[in-house]
Design a protein around this motif. Sequence first.
Motif, mmCIF file in Angstrom:
data_model
loop_
_atom_site.group_PDB
_atom_site.id
_atom_site.type_symbol
_atom_site.label_atom_id
_atom_site.label_comp_id
_atom_site.label_asym_id
_atom_site.label_seq_id
_atom_site.Cartn_x
_atom_site.Cartn_y
_atom_site.Cartn_z
ATOM 1 N N LYS A 258 0.835 -1.210 0.000
ATOM 2 C CA LYS A 258 0.000 0.000 0.000
ATOM 3 C C LYS A 258 0.862 1.249 0.000
ATOM 4 O O LYS A 258 0.626 2.196 -0.760
ATOM 5 C CB LYS A 258 -0.916 0.000 1.231
ATOM 6 N N LYS A 259 1.848 1.228 0.857
ATOM 7 C CA LYS A 259 2.721 2.388 0.982
ATOM 8 C C LYS A 259 3.489 2.627 -0.332
ATOM 9 O O LYS A 259 3.567 3.745 -0.842
ATOM 10 C CB LYS A 259 3.702 2.142 2.136
ATOM 11 N N LYS A 262 1.194 3.916 -3.048
ATOM 12 C CA LYS A 262 0.904 5.329 -2.820
ATOM 13 C C LYS A 262 2.061 6.200 -3.312
ATOM 14 O O LYS A 262 1.852 7.231 -3.971
ATOM 15 C CB LYS A 262 0.662 5.562 -1.320
ATOM 16 N N TYR A 265 1.987 6.396 -7.108
ATOM 17 C CA TYR A 265 0.943 7.267 -7.657
ATOM 18 C C TYR A 265 1.172 8.735 -7.321
ATOM 19 O O TYR A 265 0.697 9.613 -8.027
ATOM 20 C CB TYR A 265 -0.447 6.787 -7.223
ATOM 21 N N SER A 266 1.898 8.983 -6.232
ATOM 22 C CA SER A 266 2.225 10.381 -5.949
ATOM 23 C C SER A 266 3.186 10.923 -7.011
ATOM 24 O O SER A 266 3.167 12.101 -7.341
ATOM 25 C CB SER A 266 2.824 10.506 -4.547
ATOM 26 N N THR A 306 -7.710 1.486 -5.557
ATOM 27 C CA THR A 306 -7.864 2.890 -5.148
ATOM 28 C C THR A 306 -7.472 3.860 -6.263
ATOM 29 O O THR A 306 -8.035 4.938 -6.402
ATOM 30 C CB THR A 306 -6.914 3.181 -3.961
ATOM 31 N N TYR A 307 -6.451 3.462 -6.999
ATOM 32 C CA TYR A 307 -5.887 4.371 -8.004
ATOM 33 C C TYR A 307 -6.315 3.989 -9.415
ATOM 34 O O TYR A 307 -5.751 4.474 -10.384
ATOM 35 C CB TYR A 307 -4.359 4.355 -7.895
#
Lengths: 719, 719
Positions: A258-259, A262, A265-266, A306-307
């Motif tokens: 997950k991290k 993230k 995607y950032s 999520t993304y």
Amino acid sequence: MRIISILLALFFGLSSHAEDGSALWLRYVTGTKAEISCRKQSPTLNIAVSELQKYWKGGLPVDLEVNATKELRALGNEGYTIRTSADGKQITIASSGEQGVLYGVYHLLRLQAAEQLSESNSDSTPNSKLKVLNISEKPDYRIRILNHWDNLDGTIERGYAGHSLWKWEELPAVVSPRYEAYARANASIGINATVLNNVNASPKILSDEYLQKVKVLADIFRPYGLKVYLSINFSSPAALGGLPTSDPLNKEVIAWWKKKTKEIYSLIPDFGGFLVKANSEGQPGPCDYGRTHAEGANMLADVLKTYRGIVMWRAFVYSPTDSDRAKQAYLEFEPLDGKFRDNVIVQIKNGPIDFQPREPFSPLFGAMKKTPVMPEFQITQEYLGFSNHLAFLAPMWKECLDSDTYVQGAGSTIARVTDGSLFAHPLTAIAGVTNIGDDINWCGHPFAQANWYAFGRLAWKHSLSSEEIGEEWLKQTFLPIAGQPSHNSVNETSQKERQQLHSQLSLLNSQLLQESREAVVDYMMPLGLHHIFAWGHHYGPEPWCDIPGARPDWMPSYYHRADDGGIGFDRSSKGSNATAQYHSPLCEQLDDVNTCPEKLLLWFHHVPWNHQMKSGRTLWAELCYAYDRGVQEIRNFQKLWAPMEKYIDPERFRDVQHRLKIQARDAVWWKDACLLYFQQFSKQPIPYELERPVHELKDMMEYKLNITNFECPPYGIIK
Amino acid sequence: MRIISILLALFFGLSSHAEDGSALWLRYVTGTKAEISCRKQSPTLNIAVSELQKYWKGGLPVDLEVNATKELRALGNEGYTIRTSADGKQITIASSGEQGVLYGVYHLLRLQAAEQLSESNSDSTPNSKLKVLNISEKPDYRIRILNHWDNLDGTIERGYAGHSLWKWEELPAVVSPRYEAYARANASIGINATVLNNVNASPKILSDEYLQKVKVLADIFRPYGLKVYLSINFSSPAALGGLPTSDPLNKEVIAWWKKKTKEIYSLIPDFGGFLVKANSEGQPGPCDYGRTHAEGANMLADVLKTYRGIVMWRAFVYSPTDSDRAKQAYLEFEPLDGKFRDNVIVQIKNGPIDFQPREPFSPLFGAMKKTPVMPEFQITQEYLGFSNHLAFLAPMWKECLDSDTYVQGAGSTIARVTDGSLFAHPLTAIAGVTNIGDDINWCGHPFAQANWYAFGRLAWKHSLSSEEIGEEWLKQTFLPIAGQPSHNSVNETSQKERQQLHSQLSLLNSQLLQESREAVVDYMMPLGLHHIFAWGHHYGPEPWCDIPGARPDWMPSYYHRADDGGIGFDRSSKGSNATAQYHSPLCEQLDDVNTCPEKLLLWFHHVPWNHQMKSGRTLWAELCYAYDRGVQEIRNFQKLWAPMEKYIDPERFRDVQHRLKIQARDAVWWKDACLLYFQQFSKQPIPYELERPVHELKDMMEYKLNITNFECPPYGIIK
């Protein structure tokens, strides 16, 4: 007089300027600035306008429109229309998305470069009027993706066009202009996604350092509509994150993913997702922890959801213990049908073994109904002579896509199984393991560009014929670049030469491009033979290969099973029963030696040497004829290519000429090696009317080509 | 059924027994002892009787007679008659000499082995009756001599069948059984003389030690009618005798030769004489002392005269200073005509350069009228692919012998110039540089035996056609050895196979043997090209060869003279005027580019690339067609040979098959090398309908075959 005109052609003809192949099929030259209008501005639309301004020579102004009409919405944001206005004074390219406009622009330029815009049927009438355009296009697959098997050290697994295009050691600071050229080339043929790194993935690709580099590429690719994906190593949580496990059901592992996601995607908000080779050929995977492929894939899918990211999970699995490697992907994945998240797609190689010159389609295509599946084609010619041999692969891919699985009765082709039309999965995709490297001409063999091109075109529209694609590519690649329809300075002589060139290209298409893959099958592995390649590098024949202690399913004899009684792998109901993995009536057709297509005969059957073939010949004689035909075909390719010296630049002419020489020598070696080896079992003469071998089996068996699987032998099998 | 019969043929057919080629064309097997009578006994006659007793299977008794009838005296002591008695119950072989009887015996055995004794025309009717014999033969040349280029260290210059047959280090103590087998083989085809050592002669051959060894060989050869000769080093008086000079007019030198000659004759009373290579390619000679070739030769001739010995003086001379090597032997020897003793014979190579695949005949043959001259042919294939390539040389030698010199008007063929019929010189001779080594099959290539055989047969009777000789040799060499006319155990199946074998041998003769030399010319040096061989070893092409500082007349470019304007050596009256060395009307015919035979065009003319040939093609295109034809011919030879696996032993079958593979590969290399090299000058495409090159000029130019001139590359040019 004839000689003089040849000389003139040689020295002053169409072929006078040098080309290095770096322009690919985009050999456009700038003329006077064309009149192009577009109400909106954006990075993508700016590219669209600029391309036309520089290269459109059709005379009429072109308007670009992003417009949400019902018609355009139905075509999606990548679809487009190209229409001549009613008064014939303007062309409009319209789409509901910016990307569709750009694709429309490239389509128009393609028609122009392929001389398909003029009203007359004669391609060689440059002064004829533009025809009225009424084009409507949309892609057959949502994701049209390249798989790079590029390692972070710059080597490419099964890459034969130099080193990796990605200069990881220079990135992010240094940005090669080839990154944008790469994106543009892909956009020009509708490819909208790319996996940057090898499926045998280094965990390092997910490190902060490498993600910064990936971001740079993603930023360059974005305006061209090209999304970045990454291959991941399933052990990354342990290998990179320092966790004690990479068990997909472990909470810390999930948290790590997950991290990491993230973070990705950032940096890259439109990141595509992960491609995973798990529990295959030594790669880690969920099975290492007693989990299923579905459990592994779903964990990643949940994280990416999520993304709007996706997981492409490869079905290329086989273990040395099972009796028939061809059955294993099916046995492992079919029971998991329906167990995957909806943002997982199972990526299946076209055939059940591994990118052989000819395979039957993988039965998994007809087996997974509730799970989206996608074909994985290999553009790089791991098993088709590397970048030395000319093999146009559109016929091979068409053969797969047009195969009928019968999963929902007749007409259930693989194209329909995978494009969402048979099972209404919204997630559709098609992958091609690319042949691109940092060679100046991108793909090594000038004709290997045609396979990149053909993959893109088929991924866009699988109903295109191989002949159409071949014609498009040949014309864009070899017509004189000054020769656009409105070009006026063509004198009578060159007009005649242009007609000759068009005739020659037509021959090259029908007799060379379209025949080339079948020729390779003929001189390498006809009649369903497979995987009798040299150990390790897969260049050249080693049907005799025997490595003590090696996996039996990596041995050629595992596949050809030649003995005094016959040759071929009995996969019928009397053998491994792999035929049962296919739907009726195909299953029964393949199961019966008398109805099994002869081109797949030895894939499915162990056949006596004297088995009578449809030609009336024995199997042995038929095999001899096939190998011989392969050799003669390549010699004919050389003859077909030779007259091109009159029409094109000497650089590309000689490059192709050189590689055809290698192919001609290699074909003889293949023929001699296989026939002399199998003759030990058939104990029959090669039919006396056929050209005789020129090599000794003993010499060929002793010969070892000293290359790795990153290299293409510069002289073929023998210097 | 067809397959089964092939299998039967493979495993149980005529080919079941092994052969190693050591029997040559004398593959006789002993049966029941034949009834042979002879009133006299002698070593020679005992051999004659024994051969027939062991091998004659014709049923009728044979009587051997030495008889000085007028008819037999006219045939000389080597001539003979073979006649069936009026009642048909006996055959008589008669001669005025014992040697003639022996030759008659071998002739009868030859007819038997070649199945030419039966009355029926069908060769494959083994039970048919013996035909009535009425044969009368006498040799065309008095001396029919082999030249061994064997060095005393066991190497053979330009020898490709192993090391020397003469085991000098073992002699005189150890005597190989092959010495007698050698003498017998020569006797069987009428060869009556042999020069044991290389013309580049070591003085050591005349040492006491070596003469003892030579004596042993001479004693073994004598009963077979085979006389020993030696090559001598002209500097022997200095080098071996320790004299300060070897000047032929020096009294001490003359005395030394007298003493040495006496020693020789005391050991070998029938010693034949000396062969001399003087002042040629670095060898010493009379010119070193300001003496002429005649003065040198005459000194030796005077010494030998006492013993009826002769001098064979080679005319193979050329110096690097003259403008045209082809003219030099003529220029140096023609003025000496009439200046030689009558026991000197001038030995002239067939062509004016050096044993090229094709040369015009040496003009010396028409120039020396008062001096006996003899042709020197090369049986060993120095310039014809060594023992790897199949090239039957009877057509080449016939081409020379049948050439008309016009020295006494039309019909003055070289055969007639040299056999004593045109100029009534009693001394006539013909020499062949042999291809014999210590290989088990004597000559390396199984078909190279045919050249030894053909030389003997032509030396005996130059009017024999190449086809007759080829048929004789093929039948003796490949018919099943049990298959004599009276052999009764032939069943119906093998009877049919015998007919097929006869048909196949007939094809081999007409399409392979008879075509083979022309094929070599085609793929090596068509249209009169010559000496474009690799430096030193002469295997493979190097038209580009350029060794800094080397003799210009050892450079290929000296001979081919290719440039932008054309190709070929202008030896016409506009050039070196070598044509003037020939008699009218040949001189004029050769001098005119339009009447010069095209097969010699580039020997005599520098011809523009676009010169129109009789075919209507340009010279360049004709050259391309010739090279291509050469390649296709060898592939056809492979096809012609392949069915022989059904009929003969696998050992010889595979040996020939293997060498034909090498030849096929080499032919392609030759074609590619020469066409791609010359194309740089012609600047024209190879006609597009022809098979294309498969090698790169650059690679071929870089390639060096690492062999000496004693070796045959075991894999041809490339492995």
